[in-house]
Structure formats: C-alpha cells, structure tokens
Design a protein around this motif. Sequence first.
Motif: not given
Lengths: 573, 257
Positions: A73-75, A80-82, A496
């Motif tokens: 997920f990333r906004n 970077a998504a984690v 999240i």
Amino acid sequence: MATKMPKVPVVIVGMGWVGGIIAAELTKQGVKVVGLERGKPRNTADYYMVHDELRYASRYDLMQDLSKETVTFRNTEKMAAVPMREYGSFLLGEGLGGASVHWNGQTYRFLPYDFEIYSKTVERYGKQKIPEGMTIQDWGITYDTLEPYFDKFEKLAGISGDAEQNPMVGKRSAPFPTKPMVKTPVLKLFEDATKKLGYHPYMMPSANLSEQYTNPDGITRAACQYCGYCERFGCEYGAKADVIVTALPIAQKSGNFELRSYSNVTQVLNDGKKASGVVYVNTVTGEQFEQPADVVIMASYVFNNIKLLLTSKLGKPYDPATGKGVIGKNYCYQTNGGSATGFFDEKQFNLYAGAGSLGMEIPDFNGDNFDHTNLNFIHGAGIRISQTGQRPIATNSVPKGTAAWGGDFKQKSLKYANSVLSVSPQGSSLPWKHHYVDLDPTYKDAYGLPLPRITFDFEEQDRQMIKFVAGKAAEIMKEMNPTTIGSSDQLAPYNIVPYQSTHNTGGVIMGADPSTSAVNSYLQMWDAENVFVVGASAFAHNSGYNPTGTVGALAYRAVEGIAKYLKQGGSVV
Amino acid sequence: MADKNTQHTPDHSRRRFLKYTGTAIGGVVVGGVIGSAVSGGFKKDTPQTSPTPSASPNPQVTADYNQAPMFLNQLQLQVAEAAAERIFPKDDNGPGAAELGVAFYIDHQLASPWGVNARTYRMGPFVKGEATQGDYLSIERHELITMGLNSLEETAKTKHTKGFVDITPEERDAILTSMEKGEILVVNGITGKTFFNSFRILVMEGVYSDPLYGGNKNMAGWKMRKYPGNQMSYTNMIDKDQFVVMEPRSLHDHFVH
C-alpha cells in the motif's frame, strides 16, 4: 510440471458467497462444476467455542494467513509501497465460505442512483459538478434490471427487514422474507431522535435471521440468539446467513459439484482471447495441477481477482498516466468518519447483547437523497446506530481528555462500559484516476507471484462529505440526550493501520463500454468471453451501503449470463 | 475483595500456605497471581515444592500445575506484572492487572504463534514507510516485548539505582510515560512508543480475554464491567429496558456442560 485434470464445463476460483451461489445455481441446472478453495473446509461445528474475542477478533482466526500473501500500500504514486504485514484497515477472509463466514450480515441494496451515478449527477447538477480526475461512470445496468436478482439473494439468505417500503431506497418487488429484528431500547432512542428531526429511519436489513426461516431451496435455519458474536466470528447456530448454510448444500446435493479445498489458483491459462482453464497449487503438498474448463469463474476477493488477471495477462491493465486500460481501475473503499459518541451518565444499556446487523439507518443523506447544489461533494453516507455486541477487549470508550491508561482510564472505561452509544456515518467512496491496484514491483507471495499494490487516499470530496455528515450525526446524538458528546468532523489521510471496513471494491469494473470497463452487465469479460469475474471487484464505485447485498445480486445476474454462454457462446450482451 | 495489607511485607510461610488454598486467592493473599509485585513478595520467594492436594492438611488445597511461565525469565515476568498493574491498577472497582494474572497472559502470548508473528508477512525488505503504511518491524513481537521490559528495568536502574519493581508507583508511571512518548529507545531504532502501545494492548487483552488464556482470573475483569462472557442466548432480554446483570460464564463452562 502440472498434473492435467480431466476437463470440466465450469471451474470456480474461490468458494465464498459468489462462488457458492454460482455453484448452486449451475449444478441445479445439471452443469458439472469444480470449485477451488485455497483454504480449509469448515462448518458450524467448528464454531462451538466461538465466543472467544481474543482468538477470533484480536488474532483474526478466520482471516487469510498474511505470511503467505498480502497486499502492499501507498497513499500516492510518489510514495514507495510497503507490505501490509499485519491486519488493520480491512480483513481478508480465507477458507470455505470466505468472508461470508465472518461478516456482520448487513444486507443493503445499493440505491437506483448508484447504478447510474454519472448520468444522474450530470442530469441534476451539470457536468461541472464532477471534479477533475473523478472517474465515476454508470454501471451498464439499472436498479430495476437488478431488482429480481436482489430479491433472489435476499430469499436465499432470509434477509430480515421492515414490512413497509422506505421511500428513500430502491423499490422492492416483494417484502423482506422475514420480519425485522428486535427493536431494542437503543434502537428506539435513535428512531425517536431521527423521526423528531424529520428523517426516515428503518431497520437495518439483516442476514441474522429474526425468526426461523425456510428458503426456496427448502433449507431451514434457526433464529438469531443475539449472542453478540458476528463480525469476525462464524455463527454456531447457522442463524447468520453464509454460503455454507445456504447455497453450498444445494450444490453438494446436486451430485454435479466437486469441491477441492487447499487449492490455490496461481494462473488463468489463456491465449489473450479465451481461457482454457486454471493452474492451482495443492497447498498441502505443493503439487501443481491444471484444471481445463470451458468457463472460468473468478469469484475470489477483490484483490485476488485483480491480481490473477494481471499475473495471467488477461484483460488490459489500467494505466493511471493515460487513464486507459481497465484491470485495476476504480479501486474504491468506504469513507468512515464523523461519528458522534454519547456518554450516558445515568443510563445503562444491555450492550453486551446484540447481533451483527441489529441496527437502524437513515438514508436521508445517502446517495443523491438530498440536494448537493451548494455542497462541495456528491453522494453521501448512511447514518446508523448499531448494537452488534460490545466486546470488552475492543470497546473501552472514555470521554475526551481521559488518559489512555492508569487509574482514571480504568475507572472511566468501566463506568461507561454499558453507557456509550455511537451514531456513525458509513460514507461512499468515489473513484479517481490516480486510485488503482496494480502489481507490486518488489514484494512477492509464497508462490512467487507479485503482491497486489494499492494506491489510494482520501480526497477533498471525502473530507467535505465527512464534515457534512458528522454534523448530522452529532445533531442526532444530541437529540438522544446523552450527558456528554464526543465527535469529530475531520477526516485524516487514509491510514492502513486502524480497522475501518472490509468493503474494498473495484478493479474489474462492469459497464456498457469495453473501453472503460472490464466486464459487461453479466460480469462476462469483454476481452475473454468464457471468463466471468464476479464480486465487489465489479463495482464502478462504492456506495454508502455495505456491498454484500449487491454482490449477491450480481452473482445471480452472472449465473444467468453463464447459463446463456454455455448454451450459445459468444458475448451474452 | 483484597484488604489493605498490600503494603506490608507478607509472612512467607503464611503466604505460601494461603497461596495454595483455593479460598485465599484474591482474598488474604496480596497482589497478583505471581505474588505481590507491590510488596515484592514474588521475587523473594525461594523455589519450593508445591504441596500435593492429598498431602495437604486441607482437603480443598489444590495447586494449579497448568500454570507456569512459558517464555519470560523471572525478572521480566515481575517487570511485566508491575508495569501492567500501572496500566490497569487495582482500585475500588476491583482487581488490577496483577491480580488478574495479566503477566501470565502476556508470557503465554509471547510463547504463542502471535509472539513469533506466525501469520504476518515477513518477507523483506523491511523498509520504514510513512505512518499511514503501518508496521515495519523486522524483529518479532516476543523480541519487542522482552526488549521493552528489559529497557524498563534498565531505565529504573539508571534513574533510581533500583529495579523497576522496587521503585514507587509514581516513578514507574514516569518511566512508562516516557516510553509512551517515545523518549526512550527500546533498541536501536525502535522507540518505546512502539513497545508501549503493543504492551498496553496486551494488558487490556489479559484483563478481558477468556480466562483460558491465563488472565481475567476468575472472570473478575468481566465482572467489573458487568460483561456476561460466553452466553448462548440473549433472546429473552434483548428488548428489556432495564439493565440486566448476570453471572458471567467462560468457555470452560461451555465446554464442560
């Protein structure tokens, strides 16, 4: 090498609500169906010790094992998504019955407005009402067309509700199959307050049976006992409708259904125009199997439907830069916020008792039931009260200014344990060009496939909406006359971590135009006529209502399309 | 209810006797189920053989052979109990975390699948994201909690030259508050805040989860808030205006009936 199994007419990926309904209906018609479920088999006998808040609610016993697969997920695209390493914002189901086992049972229909949101918004307010970047579109189906399918789903599950039609929601062709649930003192307080304010409260349509019920398939289920353990729990009575106590027995009785548990689908085999079957892994042995089929039904949760299509290179992936492509497009969620909490110093309610869908709603500020001319948002929220059973680990509300621990916290949390009520809006979530699901470039699942990556945030539309409905919720709570009220009309960026809602939608959306949608109104893929992708992944946006009623209706609609396709082939629209 | 003797050093032989009589727990014996953290009784106890029920002078005497620490060392268990008691203290409403067995609950959880993150995503790289993106800890939960407990002890030693269980309740609160604010590092890169938040949740779980997990002793956590626990049906009272108090039932009750 995968072991090749004998070809079957229909293979279903995922045995939750959608997979179960489709299996039941097709096998009734004599069609042979194989159902693949990555998790374990289970039934009501497994819930004998279910009144265990720690195991089921805090430790997520019924949920997907995140050590094997999760999402990232990333906004925004700049981040970077984690990976979502542990549960928070939403809970993914696993095992036979999927999320139908752990839901609350709140079974609303989306509004007529929802299915034609673009046309109706333009018609009433003009094109300029839709902000730049918001990608709302019509669903390619109307409420009236979908109405008989809603009715079928409600009769399968035995949905309980008011006998009289509420004027602000879609017209029903038949009354609810069972009477409404008990109107408790808490609900009456809300009803009186909202009526005094001129609103239109009604009993929450409930899949927790209000009375014993026999459905059209001849399955009889017992009434709900109001034990207070629904969401995150299985129902030991079978009073809460799930697919294991409704549709699956029909499929199994037909003699045409084969269920394979511990079977995780990793690929939809296709040549870009048609699918020839699926590949799955036996999660116990690690062996691979190929299951050839005439028709492939994708019936897993939103993220898995999207992920499998993308990894199998089926359909056109969505490109946020151009807005072209469809797989992963219009990911939406639920905008929850603005609830008003009332602390009643002089009153105690029996809040430990309840049911997942014991509640009331006013639809007055949902959809387009109110004039948005002078408002900076469209759509809205259902404003509700519910009595789902206040379990003690999760519920320790204290008035503002109280510390989070220590003597004062203990004293206040005990004092208000049975004296706190909340009026909560459940807000719609509208699609944006830059909200989508694609494949993560870094993180993989236990089978080596990339994790789905979510890019999502709340927008100004959502903040304005929450501010507006927070005022209404506080007004209602004030009318309910608590000693003190806590409320907030601010909506923070999407995070999240805290639990919000397991109403993830979109990514394989339905519509009338192949260039802007992935499936037609029968949930048949535009790009592969023998693949049907069914579920909340088909929602072009998310309403202020819980999705399951509409998901159930779409499953029945898909059954009709699949049957038609099996007979004549080609596009069924 | 426990009496006011909690501040006195207990008579050990008397304590031991009472500890093994069913009537004494929560009555005369002070403090929590692992001994009184307040008086420090537990740590001064020397290991001993429990009297067997048949050898006991009292026919009601039973030892709970099912209860012993699974994970923490003795000092960590005591620090856990002392810290938990500050988060959910004994007061006029009833017992605090110590008497409710919360330290045992926490110990057992650290030894459980939860303690080793069995069902969380553990593949790297572990990257620190934004606050909106959630947990990124590369260590396991049992490591976080034991490091946090060790840090409470070390902080007490540094500030007060005494162990965490030997400083005053106010001094314990001050250290816990620094933890909560993230002013103390638990281990390289991980603030006390992460530990504290997780520990606080564990305490609440230990107070209110079913007694089968080791806390909520005798369902006393539930009784304080009039929560009836595991009941099969509320159909007969769901519409009642008056508040209904009932004797709680646990999953054990459900199992044996």
